[in-house]
Design a protein around this motif. Structure first.
Motif, PDB file in Angstrom:
ATOM      1  N   UNK A 130     -73.257  40.730 -80.719  1.00 44.04           N
ATOM      2  CA  UNK A 130     -72.793  42.120 -80.763  1.00 44.04           C
ATOM      3  C   UNK A 130     -71.977  42.427 -79.521  1.00 44.04           C
ATOM      4  N   UNK A 131     -71.038  43.335 -79.666  1.00 42.78           N
ATOM      5  CA  UNK A 131     -70.228  43.788 -78.546  1.00 42.78           C
ATOM      6  C   UNK A 131     -70.671  45.193 -78.192  1.00 42.78           C
ATOM      7  N   UNK A 132     -71.199  45.354 -76.974  1.00 43.51           N
ATOM      8  CA  UNK A 132     -71.694  46.644 -76.519  1.00 43.51           C
ATOM      9  C   UNK A 132     -71.262  46.839 -75.072  1.00 43.51           C
ATOM     10  N   UNK A 191     -61.935  63.036 -60.868  1.00 40.12           N
ATOM     11  CA  UNK A 191     -61.904  61.795 -60.095  1.00 40.12           C
ATOM     12  C   UNK A 191     -62.977  60.803 -60.544  1.00 40.12           C
ATOM     13  N   UNK A 192     -63.921  61.238 -61.381  1.00 36.33           N
ATOM     14  CA  UNK A 192     -64.993  60.391 -61.925  1.00 36.33           C
ATOM     15  C   UNK A 192     -65.727  59.613 -60.834  1.00 36.33           C
ATOM     16  N   UNK A 193     -66.106  60.297 -59.770  1.00 40.48           N
ATOM     17  CA  UNK A 193     -66.825  59.638 -58.676  1.00 40.48           C
ATOM     18  C   UNK A 193     -68.317  59.496 -58.960  1.00 40.48           C
ATOM     19  N   UNK A 194     -68.808  60.112 -60.023  1.00 42.34           N
ATOM     20  CA  UNK A 194     -70.189  59.928 -60.461  1.00 42.34           C
ATOM     21  C   UNK A 194     -70.128  59.352 -61.879  1.00 42.34           C
ATOM     22  N   UNK A 195     -70.619  58.107 -62.044  1.00 40.22           N
ATOM     23  CA  UNK A 195     -70.450  57.403 -63.307  1.00 40.22           C
ATOM     24  C   UNK A 195     -71.737  56.729 -63.781  1.00 40.22           C
ATOM     25  N   UNK A 196     -71.748  56.379 -65.064  1.00 42.01           N
ATOM     26  CA  UNK A 196     -72.855  55.680 -65.718  1.00 42.01           C
ATOM     27  C   UNK A 196     -72.209  54.667 -66.660  1.00 42.01           C
ATOM     28  N   UNK A 197     -72.577  53.396 -66.514  1.00 44.29           N
ATOM     29  CA  UNK A 197     -71.951  52.328 -67.294  1.00 44.29           C
ATOM     30  C   UNK A 197     -72.975  51.267 -67.663  1.00 44.29           C
ATOM     31  N   UNK A 198     -72.642  50.483 -68.667  1.00 44.53           N
ATOM     32  CA  UNK A 198     -73.508  49.367 -69.021  1.00 44.53           C
ATOM     33  C   UNK A 198     -72.868  48.476 -70.063  1.00 44.53           C
ATOM     34  N   UNK A 199     -73.418  47.261 -70.176  1.00 44.37           N
ATOM     35  CA  UNK A 199     -72.927  46.341 -71.208  1.00 44.37           C
ATOM     36  C   UNK A 199     -73.998  45.310 -71.519  1.00 44.37           C
ATOM     37  N   UNK A 200     -73.912  44.774 -72.726  1.00 36.57           N
ATOM     38  CA  UNK A 200     -74.799  43.707 -73.177  1.00 36.57           C
ATOM     39  C   UNK A 200     -74.362  42.389 -72.549  1.00 36.57           C
ATOM     40  N   UNK A 201     -75.300  41.697 -71.899  1.00 40.59           N
ATOM     41  CA  UNK A 201     -74.990  40.384 -71.321  1.00 40.59           C
ATOM     42  C   UNK A 201     -75.206  39.313 -72.387  1.00 40.59           C
ATOM     43  N   UNK A 248     -83.037  67.420 -64.160  1.00 34.28           N
ATOM     44  CA  UNK A 248     -82.134  67.743 -65.263  1.00 34.28           C
ATOM     45  C   UNK A 248     -81.387  66.503 -65.742  1.00 34.28           C
ATOM     46  N   UNK A 249     -81.322  66.315 -67.072  1.00 35.24           N
ATOM     47  CA  UNK A 249     -80.554  65.200 -67.638  1.00 35.24           C
ATOM     48  C   UNK A 249     -79.092  65.336 -67.251  1.00 35.24           C
ATOM     49  N   UNK A 250     -78.482  64.208 -66.911  1.00 38.88           N
ATOM     50  CA  UNK A 250     -77.049  64.190 -66.606  1.00 38.88           C
ATOM     51  C   UNK A 250     -76.281  63.795 -67.854  1.00 38.88           C
ATOM     52  N   UNK A 251     -75.228  64.530 -68.137  1.00 36.32           N
ATOM     53  CA  UNK A 251     -74.386  64.246 -69.293  1.00 36.32           C
ATOM     54  C   UNK A 251     -72.999  63.878 -68.778  1.00 36.32           C
ATOM     55  N   UNK A 252     -72.637  62.633 -69.016  1.00 33.44           N
ATOM     56  CA  UNK A 252     -71.346  62.106 -68.589  1.00 33.44           C
ATOM     57  C   UNK A 252     -70.378  62.301 -69.754  1.00 33.44           C
ATOM     58  N   UNK A 253     -69.605  63.358 -69.694  1.00 33.84           N
ATOM     59  CA  UNK A 253     -68.796  63.763 -70.840  1.00 33.84           C
ATOM     60  C   UNK A 253     -67.436  63.062 -70.922  1.00 33.84           C
ATOM     61  N   UNK A 254     -66.960  62.502 -69.823  1.00 37.09           N
ATOM     62  CA  UNK A 254     -65.660  61.825 -69.818  1.00 37.09           C
ATOM     63  C   UNK A 254     -65.885  60.336 -70.107  1.00 37.09           C
ATOM     64  N   UNK A 255     -65.751  59.959 -71.367  1.00 35.19           N
ATOM     65  CA  UNK A 255     -66.005  58.587 -71.791  1.00 35.19           C
ATOM     66  C   UNK A 255     -64.739  57.752 -71.640  1.00 35.19           C
ATOM     67  N   UNK A 256     -64.861  56.648 -70.905  1.00 31.38           N
ATOM     68  CA  UNK A 256     -63.738  55.733 -70.719  1.00 31.38           C
ATOM     69  C   UNK A 256     -63.799  54.588 -71.726  1.00 31.38           C
ATOM     70  N   UNK A 257     -65.014  54.100 -71.978  1.00 32.49           N
ATOM     71  CA  UNK A 257     -65.234  52.994 -72.902  1.00 32.49           C
ATOM     72  C   UNK A 257     -66.537  53.254 -73.640  1.00 32.49           C
ATOM     73  N   UNK A 258     -66.546  52.983 -74.951  1.00 31.17           N
ATOM     74  CA  UNK A 258     -67.780  53.129 -75.721  1.00 31.17           C
ATOM     75  C   UNK A 258     -67.751  52.150 -76.904  1.00 31.17           C
ATOM     76  N   UNK A 259     -67.675  50.872 -76.572  1.00 33.98           N
ATOM     77  CA  UNK A 259     -67.638  49.823 -77.591  1.00 33.98           C
ATOM     78  C   UNK A 259     -69.034  49.691 -78.185  1.00 33.98           C
TER      79      UNK A 259
END
Length: 154
Positions: free
Chosen positions: A20-22, A143-153, A42-53
């Protein structure tokens, strides 16, 4: 199929099982402003999505849901500009369980940036998200200086 293309297919698929590609990457988007402090975590919501494979990150809830069982790399950054009375940081959670805190103390008004990453074994349906601790602040904006990212290894 050329020989290189055949090798790529073999690496991506073994028998009838294909990998799978994630991958996702999102930031605290506009408006450009300080987030917090809030009286409760409080939950953080990262609304500016750069990638969402694989569409496993939800930009309306801030939650990543593992679509397949595997090992994932999760990365997060945090920043704060000009706060003179609050600490900066965030907490990482998996399935409602607190995993770790990333932050910096001191309300000196100096710009702060922190970054970390973890490798997690996730089962399909496990959720990972970040929360802003009570009385902490973060910076959000274009400027997106606060980010959340991840991927399947694997």
């Amino acid at each position: 199929i050329g020989s290189l293309e055949a090798v790529i297919i073999v690496l991506a698929c073994f028998g009838n099982i294909c990998r799978s590609k994630v991958a996702f990457s999102a930031g605290l988007g506009p408006p450009t402003e300080q987030r917090g402090p809030f009286s409760a975590e409080t939950n953080l919501i990262y609304s500016k999505v750069l990638t969402n494979i694989g569409r496993a990150y939800n930009p309306y809830t801030g939650v990543f849901t593992a679509p397949v069982t595997g090992v994932y790399y999760i990365r997060f950054t945090a920043s704060s500009y000009g706060s003179t009375s609050n600490n900066m940081g965030l907490n990482l959670y998996k399935n409602g369980q607190y995993l770790l805190h990333l932050g910096e103390n001191a309300g000196d008004g100096v710009a702060k940036h922190v970054s970390s990453g973890v490798t997690l074994e996730l089962a399909a349906g496990d959720v990972v998200y970040t929360r802003l601790p009570a009385n902490y602040v973060l910076w959000g904006g274009t400027d997106l200086s606060t980010t959340f990212s991840g991927f399947l290894i694997f």
